[in-house]
Design a protein around this motif. Structure first.
Motif, mmCIF file in Angstrom:
data_model
loop_
_atom_site.group_PDB
_atom_site.id
_atom_site.type_symbol
_atom_site.label_atom_id
_atom_site.label_comp_id
_atom_site.label_asym_id
_atom_site.label_seq_id
_atom_site.Cartn_x
_atom_site.Cartn_y
_atom_site.Cartn_z
ATOM 1 N N LEU A 59 1.036 -1.059 -0.074
ATOM 2 C CA LEU A 59 -0.185 0.020 -0.004
ATOM 3 C C LEU A 59 0.939 1.379 0.087
ATOM 4 C CD1 LEU A 59 -3.032 1.021 -0.096
ATOM 5 C CD2 LEU A 59 -3.005 1.088 2.639
ATOM 6 N N LEU A 60 1.867 1.279 0.744
ATOM 7 C CA LEU A 60 3.235 2.472 0.611
ATOM 8 C C LEU A 60 3.518 2.657 -0.537
ATOM 9 C CD1 LEU A 60 4.638 1.790 4.201
ATOM 10 C CD2 LEU A 60 3.150 3.629 3.474
ATOM 11 N N ASP A 61 3.775 1.558 -1.314
ATOM 12 C CA ASP A 61 4.350 1.939 -2.640
ATOM 13 C C ASP A 61 3.232 2.372 -3.615
ATOM 14 O OD1 ASP A 61 6.557 0.558 -2.242
ATOM 15 O OD2 ASP A 61 5.912 -1.478 -3.074
ATOM 16 N N TRP A 62 1.805 1.968 -3.568
ATOM 17 C CA TRP A 62 0.847 2.230 -4.348
ATOM 18 C C TRP A 62 0.550 3.883 -3.856
ATOM 19 C CZ3 TRP A 62 -3.627 4.831 -3.152
ATOM 20 C CH2 TRP A 62 -4.757 5.067 -3.794
ATOM 21 N N LYS A 63 0.761 4.264 -2.650
ATOM 22 C CA LYS A 63 0.557 5.651 -2.348
ATOM 23 C C LYS A 63 1.621 6.728 -3.157
ATOM 24 C CE LYS A 63 2.264 8.436 1.471
ATOM 25 N NZ LYS A 63 3.080 8.484 2.382
ATOM 26 N N THR A 64 2.748 6.142 -3.511
ATOM 27 C CA THR A 64 3.534 6.892 -4.315
ATOM 28 C C THR A 64 2.950 7.164 -5.676
ATOM 29 O OG1 THR A 64 5.385 5.735 -3.227
ATOM 30 C CG2 THR A 64 6.029 6.925 -5.099
ATOM 31 N N GLN A 65 2.602 6.146 -6.187
ATOM 32 C CA GLN A 65 1.715 6.490 -7.561
ATOM 33 C C GLN A 65 0.459 7.385 -7.261
ATOM 34 O OE1 GLN A 65 0.294 2.815 -9.558
ATOM 35 N NE2 GLN A 65 1.597 1.714 -8.259
ATOM 36 N N TRP A 66 -0.394 7.199 -6.407
ATOM 37 C CA TRP A 66 -1.334 8.079 -6.167
ATOM 38 C C TRP A 66 -0.863 9.553 -5.921
ATOM 39 C CZ3 TRP A 66 -2.810 9.561 -0.896
ATOM 40 C CH2 TRP A 66 -3.970 10.119 -0.713
#
Ligand code: AMP
Ligand code: MG
Length: 495
Positions: free
Chosen positions: A407-414
């Motif tokens: 989820l932390l990785d996803w947060k970067t894209q978001w």
């Protein structure tokens, strides 16, 4: 409110095929479980019908309000896909309609007030459990902003009801824009083969969609009631199910008799909010095939609307070929209507200015991540909200939710996608992502206590859930996801 205000009975004037006079059956020793003072005020409910002994007795079924004409309504419905030609109010009694100070007319109904001509061998009663569940869930849904029936009162009867075991009984006072369902239309269209259908369709269209009818007729004078009803129900139910999906609400028993034509959520039987996200989530003990799983809800509502369309065909246009084309066109609008409303809700939840084609992949991967890492649906969205608002350190969310590395990785894209985030989009996120939802484990605890005569937790939950989008002092308790042991995996209809 004028002092002489009393019940109205417009639906009853259609005749006893629609509403059969039926009085509630008295109970032994009624006691308050809850009285919704705020709703009483909104209704312009008379003070002498408030929280007093005489009202307690009346709402339990031991007396009648002056001006009420209790009755049970007829309906049918598809239950889990199979047509049941005769259902009806088997454990509900309509007292009449009530005109609120703003002019809106609502039904006042007792649920669990004894047998009716539609009880089909059932006792017409409800245990305390389902009454407490409906009271808490429907009021919490209202506070979350979802169209829903409301709960004015919950009363323990003092009499046992016989289910798998003996349980204490209760009566709920339910308020709805009306209790007319897709199943009501089906009863007259299918069971009665069209007899009385036009009267019902005219009535319900004029009661709920008079403005749309007027506007449609200004454009095309020949527009029929049935055409308007189908179009408006399609619109209102697309809106409703998009709202459910955006909050993780699983209705549990989306039979056509549980879909109100006015577009309010009804029948809080085996419903539940998801804790950890799973598209296939099912709670209801009787939904063994997962027909009403979370991810299936929009498709099921679409199916239910096609059933309504079929029933309305003879009234849409005299020319049946034309009627079919018009009905098909209306039903076919559903996917686009749903997608538009749901996308707008998701955009608000993710803090996006609008939903772009390229956002779909981003959103898909968010949900896959939640499912893969078994993360809490509500807290994950609130985490995004606090991140966007730069308030992660000032709320207790960081103690309640730990993002996975995925989820932390996803947060970067978001975050990259949100480079042009505005204060308005942050504000929208706070209004779209609740801190608290009526979680199952709390509802279950409140029910156990209320069954034993203690309604303190029910009151605390009701109070907390009135303000779902703001943090409050006790939220390490109320906002937390259930621990493994606390998690509730099954819910029951409680009929
Ligand atoms: P529900 O599961 O609440 O949607 O109810 C489905 C049908 O069963 C409706 O016609 C209800 O009125 C009827 N029903 C449910 N519980 C009872 C009961 N205890 N007594 C009589 N009828 C009932
Ligand atoms: Mg029902």
């Amino acid at each position: 409110m004028s002092i002489s205000q009393t019940f109205e009975h417009s639906y009853g004037t259609l005749g006893t095929d629609y509403l059969t006079p039926t009085a509630p059956t008295p109970v032994s020793s009624p006691k308050w479980l809850a009285w919704n003072h705020q709703l009483a005020e909104q209704l312009g409910w008379p003070q002498h019908w408030g929280h007093n002994d005489s009202t307690l007795s009346t709402l339990a079924g031991n007396a009648q309000f002056e001006g009420s004409k209790p009755g049970a309504t007829a309906y049918a419905g598809h239950q889990f896909g199979s047509y049941n030609p005769q259902l009806g109010d088997g454990r509900a009694i309509l007292l009449g309609e009530w005109r609120r100070p703003d002019g809106q007319v609502v039904d006042i109904q007792l649920k669990g007030a004894g047998p009716t001509p539609y009880s089909r061998g059932g006792d017409g009663r409800s245990p305390v459990g389902p009454v407490v569940r409906e009271y808490l869930m429907s009021e919490a849904m209202h506070a979350l902003g979802v169209p829903t029936t409301r709960a004015l009162a919950a009363i323990a009867t003092g009499d046992p009801v016989y289910r798998q075991q003996l349980e204490p009984g209760a009566v709920l006072t339910r308020v709805a824009k009306s209790h007319l369902r897709i199943g009501t239309v089906q009863f007259f269209a299918m069971t009665r083969q069209g007899t009385g259908l036009a009267e019902l369709v005219n009535y319900v269209t004029e009661r709920h969609y008079s403005l749309a009818l007027k506007q449609a007729r200004e454009l095309e004078p020949k527009t029929t009631h049935a055409q308007v009803l189908l179009r408006e129900v399609t619109r209102t139910l697309a809106n409703l199910v998009a709202h459910w999906q955006s909050l993780g609400f699983i209705h549990g028993v989306l039979n056509t008799d549980n879909m109100l034509l006015c577009g309010e959520t009804v029948d809080y039987g085996p419903c539940a909010f998801m804790d950890t996200f799973a598209a296939g989530q099912v709670f209801s003990s009787i939904d063994t095939g997962g027909r009403y799983a979370f991810g299936n809800q929009p498709g099921i509502v679409h199916w239910n609307i096609s059933v309504l369309a079929q029933c309305l065909l003879p009234l849409i246009d005299e020319d049946q070929e034309k009627a079919l084309a018009l009905a098909q066109d209306s039903v076919d609008q559903f996917p686009a209507l749903f997608t538009d409303i749901y996308s707008a809700r998701l955009a608000a939840k993710f803090g996006l200015d609008a939903m772009r084609e390229s956002d779909h992949a981003l959103i898909e991967s968010f949900f896959s991540q939640l499912e893969k890492d078994k993360l809490d649906f509500t807290l994950a969205f609130r985490w995004l909200t606090e991140v966007a608002n730069d308030s992660l350190e000032t709320t207790i969310l960081r103690d309640l939710f730990t993002p996975s590395s995925g989820l932390l990785d996803w947060k970067t894209q978001w975050s990259n996608r949100r480079t042009q985030a505005t204060p308005a989009s942050c504000e929208l996120m706070r209004k779209a992502n609740p801190v608290v939802i009526p979680r199952n484990h709390w509802v279950a605890q409140a029910i156990s206590l209320a069954e034993a005569g203690d309604n303190e937790l029910m009151e605390s939950l009701q109070a907390r859930w009135q303000n779902p989008y703001h943090w409050q002092d006790d939220d390490e308790k109320f906002a937390a996801a259930p621990t493994g042991e606390q998690q509730v995996h099954r819910t029951y209809c409680g009929t």
